[in-house]
Motif scaffolding. Sequence first.
Motif, PDB file in Angstrom:
ATOM      1  N   PRO A   6      49.204  17.254  -5.821  1.00  0.00           N
ATOM      2  CA  PRO A   6      50.439  17.021  -6.591  1.00  0.00           C
ATOM      3  C   PRO A   6      50.213  17.036  -8.101  1.00  0.00           C
ATOM      4  O   PRO A   6      51.031  17.577  -8.838  1.00  0.00           O
ATOM      5  N   PHE A   7      49.095  16.476  -8.557  1.00  0.00           N
ATOM      6  CA  PHE A   7      48.823  16.481  -9.992  1.00  0.00           C
ATOM      7  C   PHE A   7      48.607  17.898 -10.510  1.00  0.00           C
ATOM      8  O   PHE A   7      49.070  18.240 -11.597  1.00  0.00           O
ATOM      9  N   ALA A   8      47.938  18.732  -9.745  1.00  0.00           N
ATOM     10  CA  ALA A   8      47.729  20.128 -10.158  1.00  0.00           C
ATOM     11  C   ALA A   8      49.055  20.886 -10.173  1.00  0.00           C
ATOM     12  O   ALA A   8      49.311  21.682 -11.087  1.00  0.00           O
ATOM     13  N   ALA A   9      49.906  20.636  -9.186  1.00  0.00           N
ATOM     14  CA  ALA A   9      51.211  21.302  -9.148  1.00  0.00           C
ATOM     15  C   ALA A   9      52.077  20.870 -10.327  1.00  0.00           C
ATOM     16  O   ALA A   9      52.742  21.699 -10.953  1.00  0.00           O
ATOM     17  N   THR A  47      61.527  22.751  -9.524  1.00  0.00           N
ATOM     18  CA  THR A  47      61.068  21.429  -9.925  1.00  0.00           C
ATOM     19  C   THR A  47      61.666  20.350  -9.031  1.00  0.00           C
ATOM     20  O   THR A  47      60.977  19.406  -8.644  1.00  0.00           O
ATOM     21  N   ALA A  48      62.932  20.485  -8.691  1.00  0.00           N
ATOM     22  CA  ALA A  48      63.554  19.532  -7.768  1.00  0.00           C
ATOM     23  C   ALA A  48      62.854  19.572  -6.415  1.00  0.00           C
ATOM     24  O   ALA A  48      62.611  18.524  -5.795  1.00  0.00           O
ATOM     25  N   GLY A  49      62.498  20.761  -5.964  1.00  0.00           N
ATOM     26  CA  GLY A  49      61.763  20.880  -4.706  1.00  0.00           C
ATOM     27  C   GLY A  49      60.376  20.264  -4.792  1.00  0.00           C
ATOM     28  O   GLY A  49      59.907  19.621  -3.849  1.00  0.00           O
ATOM     29  N   LEU A  50      59.710  20.445  -5.932  1.00  0.00           N
ATOM     30  CA  LEU A  50      58.391  19.836  -6.126  1.00  0.00           C
ATOM     31  C   LEU A  50      58.486  18.318  -6.081  1.00  0.00           C
ATOM     32  O   LEU A  50      57.691  17.657  -5.411  1.00  0.00           O
ATOM     33  N   TRP A  51      59.445  17.751  -6.797  1.00  0.00           N
ATOM     34  CA  TRP A  51      59.585  16.291  -6.805  1.00  0.00           C
ATOM     35  C   TRP A  51      59.947  15.758  -5.427  1.00  0.00           C
ATOM     36  O   TRP A  51      59.479  14.698  -5.017  1.00  0.00           O
ATOM     37  N   ALA A  52      60.775  16.490  -4.697  1.00  0.00           N
ATOM     38  CA  ALA A  52      61.110  16.077  -3.330  1.00  0.00           C
ATOM     39  C   ALA A  52      59.861  16.083  -2.449  1.00  0.00           C
ATOM     40  O   ALA A  52      59.649  15.161  -1.655  1.00  0.00           O
ATOM     41  N   ALA A  53      59.030  17.110  -2.599  1.00  0.00           N
ATOM     42  CA  ALA A  53      57.801  17.189  -1.817  1.00  0.00           C
ATOM     43  C   ALA A  53      56.834  16.069  -2.200  1.00  0.00           C
ATOM     44  O   ALA A  53      56.194  15.476  -1.336  1.00  0.00           O
ATOM     45  N   VAL A  54      56.726  15.780  -3.490  1.00  0.00           N
ATOM     46  CA  VAL A  54      55.851  14.692  -3.927  1.00  0.00           C
ATOM     47  C   VAL A  54      56.337  13.359  -3.371  1.00  0.00           C
ATOM     48  O   VAL A  54      55.549  12.555  -2.868  1.00  0.00           O
ATOM     49  N   CYS A  55      57.638  13.129  -3.438  1.00  0.00           N
ATOM     50  CA  CYS A  55      58.185  11.878  -2.911  1.00  0.00           C
ATOM     51  C   CYS A  55      57.998  11.777  -1.402  1.00  0.00           C
ATOM     52  O   CYS A  55      57.753  10.699  -0.872  1.00  0.00           O
ATOM     53  N   ARG A  56      58.102  12.886  -0.722  1.00  0.00           N
ATOM     54  CA  ARG A  56      58.015  12.877   0.745  1.00  0.00           C
ATOM     55  C   ARG A  56      56.579  12.778   1.236  1.00  0.00           C
ATOM     56  O   ARG A  56      56.274  12.025   2.146  1.00  0.00           O
ATOM     57  N   PHE A  57      55.667  13.536   0.635  1.00  0.00           N
ATOM     58  CA  PHE A  57      54.330  13.661   1.193  1.00  0.00           C
ATOM     59  C   PHE A  57      53.236  12.928   0.420  1.00  0.00           C
ATOM     60  O   PHE A  57      52.212  12.592   1.000  1.00  0.00           O
TER      61      PHE A  57
END
Length: 80
Positions: A6-9, A47-57
């Motif tokens: 997540p930090f790299a993304a 970016t919204a998809g990235l944040w959703a993925a970070v929050c989920r996983f």
Amino acid sequence: MKATIPFAAIAAFILLHHDLWLWNDSRLVLGFLPAGLAYHAGYSIATAGLWAAVCRFAWTEDERLSPNEPTADSLEGRAR
């Protein structure tokens, strides 16, 4: 190791936010949308998809609030 993805993304998204390559591009996307604006529209969705993925996983169960757990914000307005 799990936290590095997540930090790299996020770091990659920070670098991609500065779209220096589209500043002087006068092409239109779909016939009406400037290329830079179309890029930022897609970037915002990604970016919204990235944040959703970070929050989920990326968050562990210990870091998530339970539905019945009061937060500091919910207790501020109450009389003591």
